[in-house]
Write an enzyme that holds these catalytic residues in place. Structure first.
Site, PDB file in Angstrom:
ATOM      1  N   LYS A 121      36.587  43.319  30.833  1.00  0.00           N
ATOM      2  CA  LYS A 121      36.815  44.123  32.035  1.00  0.00           C
ATOM      3  C   LYS A 121      38.226  44.713  32.038  1.00  0.00           C
ATOM      4  O   LYS A 121      38.412  45.899  32.314  1.00  0.00           O
ATOM      5  CB  LYS A 121      36.610  43.283  33.289  1.00  0.00           C
ATOM      6  CG  LYS A 121      36.834  44.070  34.582  1.00  0.00           C
ATOM      7  CD  LYS A 121      37.008  43.159  35.771  1.00  0.00           C
ATOM      8  CE  LYS A 121      37.642  43.881  36.925  1.00  0.00           C
ATOM      9  NZ  LYS A 121      38.030  43.006  38.027  1.00  0.00           N
ATOM     10  N   ASP A 139      33.510  45.142  38.622  1.00  0.00           N
ATOM     11  CA  ASP A 139      34.126  44.093  39.438  1.00  0.00           C
ATOM     12  C   ASP A 139      33.109  43.595  40.454  1.00  0.00           C
ATOM     13  O   ASP A 139      31.930  43.957  40.409  1.00  0.00           O
ATOM     14  CB  ASP A 139      35.396  44.610  40.110  1.00  0.00           C
ATOM     15  CG  ASP A 139      35.102  45.554  41.276  1.00  0.00           C
ATOM     16  OD1 ASP A 139      33.967  46.064  41.370  1.00  0.00           O
ATOM     17  OD2 ASP A 139      36.001  45.770  42.107  1.00  0.00           O
TER      18      ASP A 139
END
Length: 219
Positions: A121, A139
């Protein structure tokens, strides 16, 4: 609506709400973005933006960062949580950037993900926001909304990312992931959810979720 029609509705709605898209984490270059994103793990962007000026006043580049001790870094970033792991990661990756990349942040997913404390990420955020490479960092907001909108099964963030990339045009990924984050914060939070305000979910969301929230409202 079909899944493709829902995805198109999301694109058009978000484009209208967010014609210009602010980047949540304050930074001035790829290195400071990398550090800010690393600090944002299990921490709010608001808190990170309060702490990074303190850290960057002392070190906003790898050369100055390694002059600090891990303990000094840890003391500054403590309010962001997970400070022992994050401080070691920041110090370690700064050494690697100097030793292997002439102090520059590498522009590849593989190289970024090989750095200490940098996961997929974080690498995706840096690639998209610092270098403009198409990526779709997922997220909690994106994971939640992709499920609420019936665009993913909510199994895990890996599957959500795959589903998002399959549904949305690649040239929109970098804008969309930010637009969805802002929408999630402002219109469709995990707590204090107002379905009347959350018009995208109200229009295209999973019927089971809408019924659930309507029951809570009617109580």
């Amino acid at each position: 609506m079909t899944k493709k029609e829902r995805a198109t509705f999301v694109i058009n709605s978000l484009k209208e709400i967010y014609p210009s898209i602010p980047i949540p984490l304050d930074h001035k270059d790829p290195y400071t973005l990398l550090i800010a994103v690393l600090l944002s793990a299990q921490c709010t962007d608001v808190r990170v933006n309060q702490i990074t000026p303190l850290l960057f006043a002392k070190a906003d580049n790898p050369k100055d960062m390694i002059k600090m001790t891990v303990e000094e870094i840890k003391e500054i970033i403590r309010p962001c949580g997970l400070s022992p792991m994050k401080s070691k990661g920041i110090h370690g990756l700064s050494h690697i950037l100097l030793d292997q990349y002439n102090g520059e942040v590498p522009q590849s997913f593989e190289a970024l993900e090989s750095l200490p404390a940098v996961g997929h990420k974080t690498a995706s955020v840096v690639m998209s926001q610092a270098f403009g490479v198409p990526a779709f960092p997922v997220d909690t907001h994106i994971h939640r909304l992709m499920y609420r909108w019936g665009l993913s099964n909510g199994k895990n963030v890996i599957q959500t990312e795959k589903d998002a990339k399959a549904l949305f045009p690649k040239d929109l990924w970098n804008d969309l992931h930010l637009q969805i984050i802002w929408y999630g914060r402002e219109y469709s939070p995990a707590r204090g959810w107002d379905l009347d305000k959350d018009f995208i979910t109200k229009t295209i969301g999973r019927k089971s979720i809408i019924k659930e929230i309507e029951k809570k409202i009617s109580r």
